[in-house]
Enzyme design. Structure first.
Site, short mmCIF file in Angstrom:
data_model
loop_
_atom_site.label_atom_id
_atom_site.label_comp_id
_atom_site.label_asym_id
_atom_site.label_seq_id
_atom_site.Cartn_x
_atom_site.Cartn_y
_atom_site.Cartn_z
N CYS A 225 0.84 -1.20 0.00
CA CYS A 225 0.00 0.00 0.00
C CYS A 225 0.88 1.26 0.00
O CYS A 225 1.74 1.43 0.86
CB CYS A 225 -0.91 0.00 1.22
SG CYS A 225 -2.02 1.42 1.20
N LYS B 260 1.74 -9.94 -0.53
CA LYS B 260 1.64 -9.13 -1.74
C LYS B 260 2.60 -7.97 -1.59
O LYS B 260 2.54 -7.22 -0.61
CB LYS B 260 0.20 -8.63 -1.90
CG LYS B 260 -0.04 -7.78 -3.14
CD LYS B 260 -1.55 -7.69 -3.41
CE LYS B 260 -1.86 -6.83 -4.60
NZ LYS B 260 -1.77 -5.39 -4.31
N ARG C 40 -7.99 -2.97 -11.19
CA ARG C 40 -8.75 -1.96 -11.95
C ARG C 40 -9.29 -2.54 -13.25
O ARG C 40 -10.41 -2.21 -13.68
CB ARG C 40 -7.84 -0.76 -12.22
CG ARG C 40 -7.41 -0.03 -10.94
CD ARG C 40 -6.23 0.86 -11.16
NE ARG C 40 -5.09 0.11 -11.64
CZ ARG C 40 -4.02 0.65 -12.22
NH1 ARG C 40 -3.95 1.95 -12.37
NH2 ARG C 40 -3.03 -0.12 -12.63
N ASN D 17 0.93 -9.20 -11.20
CA ASN D 17 -0.09 -8.16 -11.04
C ASN D 17 0.41 -6.82 -11.58
O ASN D 17 1.59 -6.49 -11.43
CB ASN D 17 -0.47 -8.05 -9.55
CG ASN D 17 -1.35 -6.84 -9.25
OD1 ASN D 17 -0.98 -5.95 -8.48
ND2 ASN D 17 -2.51 -6.78 -9.86
C1 LIG Z 1 -8.26 2.18 -5.22
C2 LIG Z 1 -7.24 1.10 -4.97
C3 LIG Z 1 -7.25 0.44 -3.76
C4 LIG Z 1 -6.32 -0.58 -3.51
N1 LIG Z 1 -6.36 -1.25 -2.32
C5 LIG Z 1 -5.48 -2.27 -2.08
C6 LIG Z 1 -5.54 -3.04 -0.89
O1 LIG Z 1 -6.40 -2.86 -0.01
N2 LIG Z 1 -4.62 -4.02 -0.71
C7 LIG Z 1 -3.64 -4.28 -1.65
O2 LIG Z 1 -2.82 -5.18 -1.46
N3 LIG Z 1 -3.58 -3.60 -2.80
C8 LIG Z 1 -4.47 -2.61 -3.04
N4 LIG Z 1 -4.44 -1.94 -4.22
C9 LIG Z 1 -3.49 -2.36 -5.28
C10 LIG Z 1 -4.15 -3.39 -6.21
O3 LIG Z 1 -4.45 -4.58 -5.51
C11 LIG Z 1 -3.23 -3.74 -7.40
O4 LIG Z 1 -2.03 -4.23 -6.89
C12 LIG Z 1 -2.96 -2.54 -8.29
O5 LIG Z 1 -4.14 -1.80 -8.56
C13 LIG Z 1 -2.33 -2.98 -9.63
O6 LIG Z 1 -3.16 -3.91 -10.27
P1 LIG Z 1 -4.17 -3.49 -11.49
O7 LIG Z 1 -3.33 -2.79 -12.52
O8 LIG Z 1 -4.73 -4.79 -11.95
O9 LIG Z 1 -5.18 -2.56 -10.89
C14 LIG Z 1 -5.36 -0.92 -4.49
C15 LIG Z 1 -5.36 -0.23 -5.72
C16 LIG Z 1 -6.28 0.76 -5.97
C17 LIG Z 1 -6.25 1.47 -7.31
#
Ligand SMILES: Cc1cc2nc3c(=O)[nH]c(=O)nc-3n(C[C@H](O)[C@H](O)[C@H](O)COP(=O)(O)O)c2cc1C
Length: 333
Positions: free
Chosen positions: A107, A148, A233, A208
């Site tokens: 995070c 993660k 997303r 990811n």
């Molecule tokens: C609004 C938002 C909230 C997220 N909350 C978390 C979370 O609670 N825990 C976590 O490990 N990653 C969190 N992430 C990261 C996502 O799990 C992911 O790693 C990141 O968006 C990249 O993947 P994507 O391109 O498929 O979105 C968050 C991302 C976004 C955009």
């Protein structure tokens, strides 16, 4: 670096998204299909022993065998920097019904990093190892403990140290968001680092970051050699992306969801959540999802324009009715 995984059906994970993918969204996405594992938003762990209700609020599925109504397992994610507190609360989460614990080392939020949680821990791989190790020791052997990470904090140089730290601590799987904290969410995602981690570690590695389409999945798989992928997303932008990917890997034809089908899912979300949030926030979660959906569906942008200023049920529901009946364009024209 590449590995021949063509035609294998990958394992598909829903990425945790705090404030966005709640249990309602998990239920809807997993009902559409193609997802093997869901992960909750993070539960913030400080020095307190969290009461059962905290875990249940973020993961009501705990009362239903830690599965979504469609039967997809849900992992509970914890975030914090203190190994003892993480261990105690992981055990409490298991007592509350968690069947798997995921640990958040990615995070980027200032408030989270300032209170010693999330990506800031990547500056000290020994702390990552200590936290994973403490949680691993605190929960029964049959409960998977996964982690993660991002590729690093200020830069990407610590990716391997942190990946090994998670493995040495006893993580049974590692998801890697292919960016540093400082990279934020800016493209590109650096998938090539994930390939190196996969080659170095004995535990499964989940790729990811920025896998928005079937074509990007194909490239990410070729670069990383992974057979497990996590979508955040992109899953909100294309809720049937997992089905598209499965069909592609199986060599089967697949017709992606139409906008009207997606709008019906959104309507479902609206109906199940409209009593849950204070009236002044009515429609906010729908607008939030539309911000992602417009990347996959141009109609979502038009729908967003129609409702963005409204907070009352009548105009929002009237706009929904037009989307669901397919008359929106005619009316807007
Ligand atoms: C609004 C938002 C909230 C997220 N909350 C978390 C979370 O609670 N825990 C976590 O490990 N990653 C969190 N992430 C990261 C996502 O799990 C992911 O790693 C990141 O968006 C990249 O993947 P994507 O391109 O498929 O979105 C968050 C991302 C976004 C955009």
């Amino acid at each position: 670096m590449t590995r021949e995984t063509q035609n294998l059906i990958p394992r598909i994970y829903q990425a945790p998204m705090e404030g966005v993918i709640d249990h309602h969204v998990r239920a809807l996405l997993s009902a559409i299909g193609g997802i093997d594992i869901c992960v909750t938003e993070f539960v913030r762990v400080t020095h307190t022993r969290l009461p059962r209700r905290v875990f249940q609020r973020l993961c009501p599925e705990l009362d239903a065998g830690a599965e979504t109504p469609a039967g997809v397992p849900v992992r509970l994610q914890l975030l914090g920097g203190n190994p003892e507190a993480m261990a105690v609360n992981a055990a409490r989460a298991v007592a509350a019904g968690a069947k798997a614990i995921d640990l958040n080392f990615g995070c980027p939020a200032k408030s989270v990093n300032n209170s010693d949680g999330g990506a800031c821990l990547l500056q000290s791989p020994h702390r990552v190892e200590a936290i994973v190790g403490a949680v691993r020791s605190a929960v029964p052997a049959e409960i998977p403990v996964t982690a993660k990470i991002r590729l690093g904090y200020q830069d990407r140089s610590s990716y391997m140290d942190n990946a090994r730290a998670a493995e040495n601590g006893g993580a049974s799987e590692l998801a890697v968001h292919a960016r540093s904290k400082v990279d934020g969410y800016r493209p590109p995602a650096y998938w090539e680092y994930i390939g190196e981690i996969r080659e170095a570690l004995a535990i499964p590695v989940v790729a990811n970051g920025d896998i928005w389409t079937v074509e990007e999945f194909r490239r990410c798989r070729a670069v990383t050699g992974c057979d497990a992928f996590m979508f955040g997303r992109s899953l909100l932008a294309r809720p049937d992306l997992p089905l598209q990917i499965r069909a592609f890997c199986a060599g089967e034809a697949y017709e992606p969801m139409t906008w009207q089908q997606v709008a019906a899912v959104l309507w479902d979300y609206y109906c199940t959540t409209r009593e849950e949030y204070p009236a002044k926030y009515l429609g906010n979660r729908i607008k939030q999802w539309l911000a992602y959906l417009k990347l996959g569906y141009p109609e979502a942008q038009r729908f967003f324009e129609e409702i963005k200023r409204h907070r009352e049920a009548a105009p929002i529901e009237a706009a929904f009715a037009r989307q669901l009946s397919g008359t929106s364009d005619t009316i807007a024209a």
